[in-house]
Each structure stands twice: as structure tokens, then as C-alpha cells.
Design an enzyme around this catalytic site. Structure first.
Site, PDB file in Angstrom:
ATOM      1  N   SER A 105      63.750  79.746  47.569  1.00  0.00           N
ATOM      2  CA  SER A 105      62.497  78.302  47.538  1.00  0.00           C
ATOM      3  C   SER A 105      63.053  77.890  48.192  1.00  0.00           C
ATOM      4  O   SER A 105      62.372  76.294  49.378  1.00  0.00           O
ATOM      5  CB  SER A 105      62.783  78.970  46.456  1.00  0.00           C
ATOM      6  OG  SER A 105      63.100  78.899  45.803  1.00  0.00           O
ATOM      7  N   ASP A 141      70.756  81.694  53.727  1.00  0.00           N
ATOM      8  CA  ASP A 141      69.010  81.712  53.787  1.00  0.00           C
ATOM      9  C   ASP A 141      68.415  80.698  54.716  1.00  0.00           C
ATOM     10  O   ASP A 141      67.702  81.336  55.270  1.00  0.00           O
ATOM     11  CB  ASP A 141      68.981  80.175  52.169  1.00  0.00           C
ATOM     12  CG  ASP A 141      69.717  81.117  50.874  1.00  0.00           C
ATOM     13  OD1 ASP A 141      69.714  82.537  51.159  1.00  0.00           O
ATOM     14  OD2 ASP A 141      69.990  80.214  50.135  1.00  0.00           O
TER      15      ASP A 141
END
Length: 838
Positions: free
Chosen positions: A502, A547
Site C-alpha cells: 500500500s 514494490d
């Protein structure tokens, strides 16, 4: 008498009505262009095709472009970063429509290079050209064949000449360039005809040739799929028999000029001649191409989204198969090059997700207008990711295999804001979940963006993206650059602390939004990824690069193989077809793992331990005084850096002329680690400093001060063993994917993939110590219910797990989780709905 080569059962298409050649209007005269050679090729180095498509005089511009292509054979444009797949299709359709293409003809659908294939993209009318797919199609070894060594690399041809209605205009846009090589060549059929004597020209004009492509059927048979046999761009192009007859000499209807047509691939023979005569003529045509380099043009692809457009009726082309690896062509979205601009939600989400996402986007835009009193100018998006394999090794600069997910971060943005304090710009930022994430307003000095990493504040992630983007823009535009003020409304569906990235999605979307708001109409993916990697470290997390790479580079329908050394690179990876079919399930543990909050004892500590392990192994195993090269790892050195240094020095000292294969190197490093780092209980600062020949204060300043960690002992043995063994598992997993299964039942193959995931989980649990009881339970339940492989994904210590499950066991696995795990938690309906993602 030798038998005739004529095949009367194949119909010859009529020539159609003769018309006058088309004339240029001069609409393109004001645009910079040059002829690449006197005979063939023209380049428009600065023109933008999208502007021509949208111009008020678009028809005039495109008609002249089509005529120019037909006259010059091939036309080139550079870096058409805003040309989407749909616009490219529209362009080619209009070129044909404006120059007399029949209304019944559209874009061709290739018999095998289409979206029904594993690496074929997601659009039937776009042929995705991939060296990876090419290997799958043509590298199957048959024992009773000659050597595959290539002594004539050119494969000259005209596209789809085996169809009754062959191609007119074709375009090729490269979205991923090879490291070197891969040039494309075109040759003029006009010039071949013109170099033949007049009596011979007249003779050739009486002949027809049969074109055929049986090789495609062989590929389909070998790999177990069917040719696309429905209409392929024209009603006449139908069925599985890829055969047609065309004139040997064709007259281009746009120019009125004649050219030789049966050159190179797809040509079977010239009708009515003996086999020897036909073979002689066809070889002679090719010989004219080979021996007359002045009728050729060679194009070097310099940028992602360079594009070539040519007229197949009068031009032949060939790739140069000297590129080392990778894939290129026109997949559904760019892998390298610029961040794509979506024109529709269907460009982003799968059909099943569209209803939910459309409602969400509409709500975001309505909420923005409600909060700020006017519409947003654009939305920046960046997805979360699930990591398939390669856990906790990206910050040691080893390759990983993540995959983007539907959950994402969205930022609606407007620049309609005036700063109120001299020397500053203003940012107003709010969140759709305003009760959880309160609105903020900042007056930020032009020169710097301050971030208090000691405070756990949601807007710090935006600020970190802001800082990185502005530093990039200052380097690009100069120190006097003044950023635009911004109004922002954020909506995120990637669960915080869920191990699905996130924070990286938020940082990447923020950096992208800032660059676009400040006038960057094209944003390079690699630059965005690299600045996002560095930016996220400003919030107090020693993050690697997986990521951000997955968030920026990923394509729908594929995984992503990301390499960090010697530089950041990413390429799509597709899973082979299996029986039973494989499915990835992502299951939440609902144990929140926040890298910022627990960093000193978990995530940041692991980064420090890996860096210390690299320094320790270097001090013990390499010659005295050896310094590890500085690299992109969070603390400037990495286990990958030690790996390369160790083998480079050893092989140089031994006079070796070639390197040991990387898997063998990793096996050796695992053995060396066990022999060298013998203290299972870990090493104190004093013990490590002594080996590194530095003081404890120097060790702390170098390794533990940037991001504070709390530990009395550092488990260097366990961390290095995990990193080396996990890097090896990634290579084994990739080797399985690239080799593919054999036979119809792939259960054994599936189990091999799953076993590697299970090994990762064991290592994460027992060696790297980043799992938790809840994740362990989810994995055990899934395996018992039929999962081939189950493991944690993301940072660990909670969050999510990923599971490789046969499609026919998905329901059983989900039921088992509901019964044995989720039923014991006090979950809301929304949490139950989001617990498992397919």
C-alpha cells in the site's frame, strides 16, 4: 516433361478496377522530414501522430501520409509515447480507408500471433511480437532435423501474403527495446522491378505465384492449439488453409507503380513453371535484395514507442535476430518507456472489476468536487502487488517475481490553487476515508520538503513522493524551478499493513501526480520507479525496489521479473498453460504489519543484518582491503555486491575465462555462509566491528543510525542463508516457467512450482523469521485442502499470504479457510468480502 507447379484449385483474386494514382496535397510539407536513403524510407523526427489524428485537417494529413508511405515504402516516427494501441489501430484503419481500401476489409487477425496465445496480448487485431514467444513456438527440438545454427539470418517477407486479401499498411511500434541489436530492414519491391530488363518485366507480368504458410499449422500442432480460422480482417481470409495466389508483379493502387511481389517467406512456387524454373526465379528475386543494399533501408530502434509504417504491396522487411533476450512488439501496455495514459477504465481493469471500479472512480470525482468546489483535472493511479517468489531479497539486489493486483491508490488532482505565503507552494490533501485520514494543508518552501519520519502520519507518504519528484524536476529544469500548488483527494483500496504494498502504491501515485501536475506530459517508467524507491525511504523504511517496480512496470495478465543489478530492469513473465489450470489466491491474515511501526525490530533490522552479513563475508572471504562496490541497496552495499565481488576476484586470480553459472554460484555461497557464519545465536556489534576492523561507533554510524534498530545480536548467518537460497529459488522458478510443462497432465510440473513456494515459506518462518502463527495456519490449511504451494507475501509478520491452487480446488481451499480460520475472527461483512482475492 517435368510436372507443372500450377494449382488450379486455388482461386486467383481479380485485379479489381484500375484507377488513377493518388496525388499529394502538400499537407505534410510544413513538418520536418528527411529521406533516409535515396530509394526507400522517410523519417518525421519530431511529428506526433496523435496530433495528426486529432487535427481539424486530419483526413488531409493522413491521406498524404498514406501516399507518402506508398511512395517511399516505409515511414518512421520517433517516441510516439501518447499513441495507445487503440489509436494505433485507428491510424492504420484510416490510412487504408482514405486511400481506397474496400469497406469489407479491416485489421488483420494473425493465425497464431494473437491474443488467444499466452504471450499474445489482449487484442486480437494486434500481433504481439515476442522473442520469448518465438522461442516457445520454434525452439522445440526434433531429433531427425538438421542443425538449427543460422547461416542466413534475414527472413524477408511481405506480411500475410498467404491470405487471399493480403496486407496494405502495417505498423510496428516497439515498447521494449533489446539491450542491443534488433534493427529492422525494408527493401523496395519497386526498385527490384525497375532493375529487371523490359522483356523480362513483360514476361513476369504474365505470371502468378502460390503463397502458403504451413509452418503455422505445425506450430499449432506442436503446442496443442488451433489456428484462428474465423475471418481474419476480411471475409475472404477464413479457414485453416493458409494459401492464396497473387500476381508476380503487382501494381500499387496508390502510386500506380509496379513491384515484384513473391519475395522471401510465404512463397511456395510460381505457377505454370517447372519446379526448377520456379525455384530459380524465386532465388533470383531474393538475390536481388541481398546483392543490392542500396534498395534497402535499415532502421535502428532508439526509443520506446518508435514506430514504422510501411506498404506491404511494394515493400519487404525482415527483423535482425541479433538481440540477446527479452520481448518486443506491441503488448497491451508499455513495459519500458513512458507511463501509459488510460482513456477508459477498461484499459486498466478486467471486465469483472469494471462495475465496482466505475462506481468507485465516479465517487472519487464527485467527492473531489464536493470538497474543493470544482472538478479534478486528472487521476493518478498506481496498483498494489503480490509477490509470487523472491521474498526479502530485493534490498539485497537479487531478482524477484511480483505481480500487480487490482487494488490500487488513486489521486484525483487539480492545480487550481494559489499559494498564500511568498516563497512557497500550497498543497491541500484529503482522503475519501476522512474519518480515518484527516485532511491536511501545507505551505511548502520551494527549496525543500520536510518530512518528520518519527511521526506516523499518512501524508508523509505523499510528501515522500513529492520530495522525490521535485528533486527529479529540479535536476531536469534547473534550480529555479517552482512547483505548482495542488489540491488532492486520495482513495486507496490496498489494505494498509497487508503486505500488498500500500505504501509503495501511494508513493508511486503521488510522484506520478506531481510530475504530471507540473507539466510532464510523458513520465518515464524507470525514472518514476527509481525515484519512488528512494522516496519511500524518507518515511523511515529501508525499502527495496520490488514494490515500486511492480506498481509502475506491471502489465495486466502477466507477472513481472524485476532485476536490480547492474541497473533496474523489468520484463513480463507469462505462466504456461497447465492441466489442471493454475490460480493464485491471496488470503489476508488480518494481522496488521506496519513496516514503519515495527521497523526497528523487524523490517529495518533485517535490512541492517543483510548489509552487515555482506560486509562480514567480504572481510573474511575476500582479500584484505577489498571494498564492496557502492550500489543501490538501502545502506549502499548488498549481499549481491559481495556475491559479484567474490566471484570476480576469485576467477580473476585463477585466470578463469568464463564464469560459473549463477545457480552454481549461489549454491557455493550457501555452503560458504554455513562455514563462515557459524554463530547461530548471532553476532554482537563488538564482534562484527572487530572483523570489519572498525569501532563500534563507526559501525553504528555506518549501519544502524540512518534507521534506528533495536537488537543485541544480529543473525547474519540466517539472513544470508535465506537471501542466497531464495535468490536460487527465484531462478529455479523462472527456469520452470521458461521451460514449460511436458505432456497433457501437468500435475507434477505444478507441484514443482508449488514446492518452491513452500520452501520459501519454510525459510521465511524458520530462517528469516518473518512469518507469524496466523500466516502459518493459513498456509497449512490451504496445502491440506489442495494448494500446491503456500507462503507469506510482502514484508511478513502478518499481512497476506499467496497460494498456488489448481482451479478445481479453489472452492475447497476457500471453504477450508472460512471454516478453520476466518470463522474464528470477528470480521465485518466488508472484511469477509475482502479476505480472499482470486
Amino acid at each position: 516433361m517435368a510436372p507443372s507447379a500450377v494449382e488450379p484449385d486455388v482461386p486467383v483474386r481479380g485485379k479489381g478496377p484500375v484507377r488513377e494514382p493518388l496525388q499529394l496535397s502538400g499537407a505534410l510539407d510544413s513538418y520536418e522530414s528527411f529521406d533516409v536513403t535515396p530509394v526507400i524510407g522517410r523519417e518525421f523526427p519530431t511529428a506526433k501522430l496523435v496530433e495528426w489524428l486529432n487535427a481539424p485537417n486530419s483526413d488531409e494529413l493522413l491521406r498524404d501520409l498514406a501516399i507518402t508511405i506508398s511512395q517511399r515504402g516505409v515511414v518512421f516516427f520517433r517516441a510516439q509515447d501518447d499513441l495507445t494501441n487503440e489509436l494505433q489501430k485507428k491510424l492504420i484503419l484510416r490510412l487504408g480507408e482514405l486511400t481506397g481500401r474496400p469497406a469489407t476489409s479491416g485489421l488483420h487477425i494473425h493465425p497464431i500471433l494473437n491474443s488467444e496465445r499466452e504471450l499474445g496480448g489482449n487484442d486480437l487485431e494486434i500481433s504481439t511480437i515476442s522473442s520469448v514467444q518465438n522461442k516457445q513456438f520454434y525452439s522445440k527440438k526434433v531429433p531427425d532435423t538438421l542443425s538449427v545454427k543460422n547461416q542466413r539470418s534475414a527472413q524477408w517477407h511481405s506480411d500475410i501474403a498467404f491470405e487471399p486479401v493480403p496486407a496494405d499498411y502495417t505498423s510496428l511500434r516497439l515498447v521494449q527495446l533489446p539491450t542491443t541489436g534488433g534493427d529492422t530492414l525494408w527493401a523496395s519491391g519497386y526498385e527490384i522491378y525497375d532493375r529487371i530488363s523490359e522483356p523480362y518485366q513483360k514476361f513476369l507480368e504474365t505470371l502468378t505465384a502460390t503463397f502458403e504458410q504451413p509452418g503455422f499449422q505445425k506450430v499449432a500442432d506442436n503446442l496443442g492449439f488451433n489456428l484462428y480460422d474465423k475471418p481474419r480482417g476480411a471475409p475472404e481470409n477464413v479457414g485453416a488453409e493458409l494459401k492464396a495466389i497473387h500476381p508476380v508483379v503487382r501494381t500499387n493502387p496508390v502510386t500506380g507503380w509496379k513491384s515484384i511481389f513473391p519475395v522471401g517467406g510465404h512463397v511456395k512456387h510460381i505457377n505454370g513453371l517447372t519446379e526448377e524454373e520456379s525455384s530459380h526465379l524465386l532465388s533470383w528475386f531474393l538475390d536481388l535484395v541481398y546483392k543490392n543494399h542500396d534498395l534497402q533501408v535499415r532502421f535502428k530502434w532508439k526509443n520506446a514507442n518508435d514506430i514504422a509504417i510501411w506498404d506491404n504491396r511494394s515493400v519487404f522487411h525482415t527483423a535482425t535476430f541479433d538481440y540477446l533476450d527479452g520481448s518486443y512488439g506491441v503488448p497491451s501496455s508499455d513495459m519500458a518507456g513512458s507511463v501509459p495514459i488510460a482513456r477508459s477504465l477498461s484499459d486498466i481493469y478486467t471486465p469483472d472489476a469494471l462495475p465496482t471500479q466505475a462506481k468507485r472512480w465516479n465517487n472519487l470525482l464527485a467527492k473531489f468536487e464536493e470538497v474543493y468546489g470544482h472538478p479534478a483535472e486528472f487521476i493518478s493511479r498506481s496498483p498494489g502487488r503480490v509477490n509470487i517468489i523472491g521474498e526479502h531479497i530485493d534490498y539485497s539486489l537479487y531478482s524477484v517475481l511480483p505481480m500487480a493486483i487490482t487494488a490500487d491508490a488513486l489521486l484525483a488532482v487539480s492545480t487550481a490553487l494559489t499559494p498564500t505565503t511568498p516563497g512557497t507552494f500550497k498543497v491541500q490533501i484529503a482522503n475519501v476515508q476522512d474519518s480515518k485520514f484527516p485532511s491536511r494543508e501545507f505551505d511548502i518552501p520551494y527549496e525543500t520538503v520536510d518530512i518528520d519520519a518519527t511521526v506516523h502520519e499518512w501524508t508523509n507518504y505523499f510528501k515522500s513522493g513529492l520530495r522525490g519528484a521535485l528533486e527529479h524536476l529540479r535536476r531536469k529544469r534547473g534550480a529555479d524551478f517552482k512547483p505548482s500548488s495542488m489540491k488532492i483527494l486520495m482513495d486507496g483500496t490496498v489494505p494498509a499493513g497487508g503486505g500488498l504494498s500500500s505504501s509503495a502504491a501511494f508513493v508511486s501515485a503521488s510522484a506520478l501526480a506531481i510530475m504530471v501536475a507540473n507539466g510532464e506530459h510523458t513520465v518515464n517508467k524507470t525514472e518514476l520507479t527509481e525515484l519512488a524507491i528512494v522516496s519511500e525511504r524518507a518515511v523511515g523504511v529501508n525499502s527495496g525496489g520490488m514494490d515500486q517496480s511492480a506498481s509502475v512496470f506491471s502489465e495486466r495478465g502477466s507477472a513481472l521479473f524485476v532485476s536490480f543489478a547492474p541497473s533496474l530492469k523489468a520484463r513480463p513473465v507469462y505462466f504456461p498453460k497447465t492441466n489442471p489450470e493454475l490460480t493464485f489466491l491471496v488470503a489476508q491474515s488480518f494481522v496488521t504489519s506496519d513496516k514503519f511501526v515495527t521497523g526497528p525490530i523487524h523490517y529495518n533490522l533485517r535490512v541492517v543484518e543483510c548489509s552487515l552479513a555482506a560486509a562480514y563475508l567480504n572481510a573474511v572471504l575476500n582479500p584484505p582491503g577489498t571494498q564492496l562496490p557502492p550500489d543501490a541497496a538501502p545502506l549502499g552495499i548488498s549481499l549481491h555486491g559481495f556475491h559479484e565481488t567474490y566471484f570476480a576476484l576469485r576467477e580473476h586470480g585463477a585466470g578463469a575465462t568464463s564464469s560459473k553459472p549463477v545457480p552454481d554460484q549461489l549454491d557455493e555461497l550457501i555452503t560458504l555462509t554455513k562455514q563462515t557464519l557459524t554463530q547461530v545465536e548471532g553476532y554482537t556489534r563488538e564482534e562484527i566491528a572487530s572483523v570489519l576492523n572498525i569501532s563500534v561507533d563507526e559501525l553504528n554510524a555506518r549501519f544502524t543510525s540512518r534507521f534506528p534498530v533495536r537488537a543485541e545480536r544480529f543473525k547474519l548467518r540466517q539472513r544470508a542463508l535465506h537471501v542466497f537460497s531464495e535468490a536460487l529459488r527465484v531462478l529455479k522458478f523462472m527456469a520452470l516457467l521458461e521451460t514449460g510443462p511436458s505432456g497433457d497432465d501437468t500435475a507434477s510440473y505444478n507441484s514443482q512450482l508449488g514446492a518452491l513456494l513452500n520452501e520459501t515459506q519454510t525459510s521465511c518462518r524458520d530462517v528469516y523469521e518473518c512469518s507469524c502463527e496466523e500466516i502459518d495456519a493459513l498456509c497449512a490449511i490451504a496445502r491440506k485442502a489442495g494448494s500446491y504451494g503456500s507462503r507469506l507475501t510482502g514484508a511478513g509478520w502478518g499481512g497476506c499470504s499467496v497460494h498456488l491452487v489448481p482451479a478445481d480446488k479453489v472452492a475447497e481451499v476457500r471453504d477450508a479457510w472460512d471454516r478453520e480460520y476466518y470463522s474464528k475472527l470477528n470480521l465485518t461483512e466488508d472484511q469477509k468480502e475482502a479476505a480472499v482475492v482470486l
